[in-house]
Scaffold this active site. Structure first.
Site, short mmCIF file in Angstrom:
data_model
loop_
_atom_site.label_atom_id
_atom_site.label_comp_id
_atom_site.label_asym_id
_atom_site.label_seq_id
_atom_site.Cartn_x
_atom_site.Cartn_y
_atom_site.Cartn_z
CB CYS A 68 -1.01 -0.01 1.14
SG CYS A 68 -0.30 0.06 2.80
CG HIS B 168 -4.59 -0.21 3.61
ND1 HIS B 168 -3.76 -0.95 2.79
CD2 HIS B 168 -5.62 0.19 2.82
CE1 HIS B 168 -4.27 -1.01 1.57
NE2 HIS B 168 -5.41 -0.32 1.56
CG HIS C 132 -6.65 0.41 -1.81
ND1 HIS C 132 -6.70 -0.68 -1.01
CD2 HIS C 132 -7.81 0.41 -2.51
CE1 HIS C 132 -7.84 -1.32 -1.19
NE2 HIS C 132 -8.53 -0.67 -2.10
#
Length: 163
Positions: free
Chosen positions: A53, A104, A116
Site C-alpha cells: 500500500c 493501510h 490502493h
C-alpha cells in the site's frame, strides 16, 4: 495477455465508475494511477512489478515530484488533516487494518473512492463506503499544496478546448 486484458477491463470499468466529469479524470496523477491498476500485491513492493500500500502511494507521488516515505504510519505523520467532507482527489486516506494503528493507505480519487494496493486484489479502486473500510478508517491527509494540486490532480485541458 490475460493480465493486460484484465487491466484494460478494470481501467474501463473505473472510467465508467468515476465518470468523465470527475475532478480526477485526465489528470497527471490519474494517468500514473491508471498505469498501476491491476499490478499485483507484493509486500515491500514499490513498482508496477508489485506494490504494497505505501509503496503504491510512494510510487504515484514520486512520479508527480513529491517524495513520501515507504511506510503508511510515516505517511500519516505528513501533511494536514482533512475531514471526509473536505477531501479532494490526491489526498491520502488511512486505515487501521491490523488493530495496531495506521497500517493501510490509499489515494482519494473523488466520488467516495480511493486507489490502493489491496493485499487480496492488488492495485484497485475501492469505495470508502464499503463496510470493511468504514470500520477501519482513521483519517485523511492533504499532502499537496493548492498549487501542486492544480498542477497534478485536476483535469489537463485538451488543446481542442482552447477557443
Amino acid at each position: 495477455m490475460k493480465k493486460k486484458l484484465a487491466a484494460a477491463v478494470l481501467s474501463f470499468s473505473i472510467i465508467l465508475t468515476l465518470g468523465a466529469g470527475s475532478a480526477f479524470a485526465d489528470s497527471k496523477m490519474d494517468k500514473v494511477i491508471d498505469t498501476a491498476i491491476g499490478s499485483k500485491y507484493v509486500a515491500g513492493g514499490t513498482s508496477t512489478n508489485g506494490f504494497d500500500c505505501s509503496g503504491f502511494t510512494q510510487y504515484v507521488f514520486n512520479k508527480i515530484g513529491i517524495e513520501l516515505p515507504h511506510q503508511s504510519g510515516s505517511q500519516y505523520q505528513m501533511g494536514t488533516a482533512v475531514s471526509q467532507e473536505e477531501m479532494r482527489a490526491g489526498d491520502l486516506v488511512f486505515f487501521n487494518t491490523s488493530g495496531r494503528g495506521v497500517s493501510h493507505v490509499g489515494i482519494y480519487v473523488g466520488e467516495g473512492k480511493f486507489a490502493h494496493a489491496s493485499s487480496s486484489r492488488g492495485v484497485t479502486i475501492s469505495s470508502l463506503s464499503e463496510k470493511y473500510y468504514v470500520n477501519r478508517y482513521v483519517g485523511a491527509k492533504r499532502i499537496m499544496s493548492t498549487d501542486a494540486y492544480q498542477t497534478v490532480a485536476t483535469d489537463v485541458p485538451d488543446h481542442d478546448d482552447v477557443e
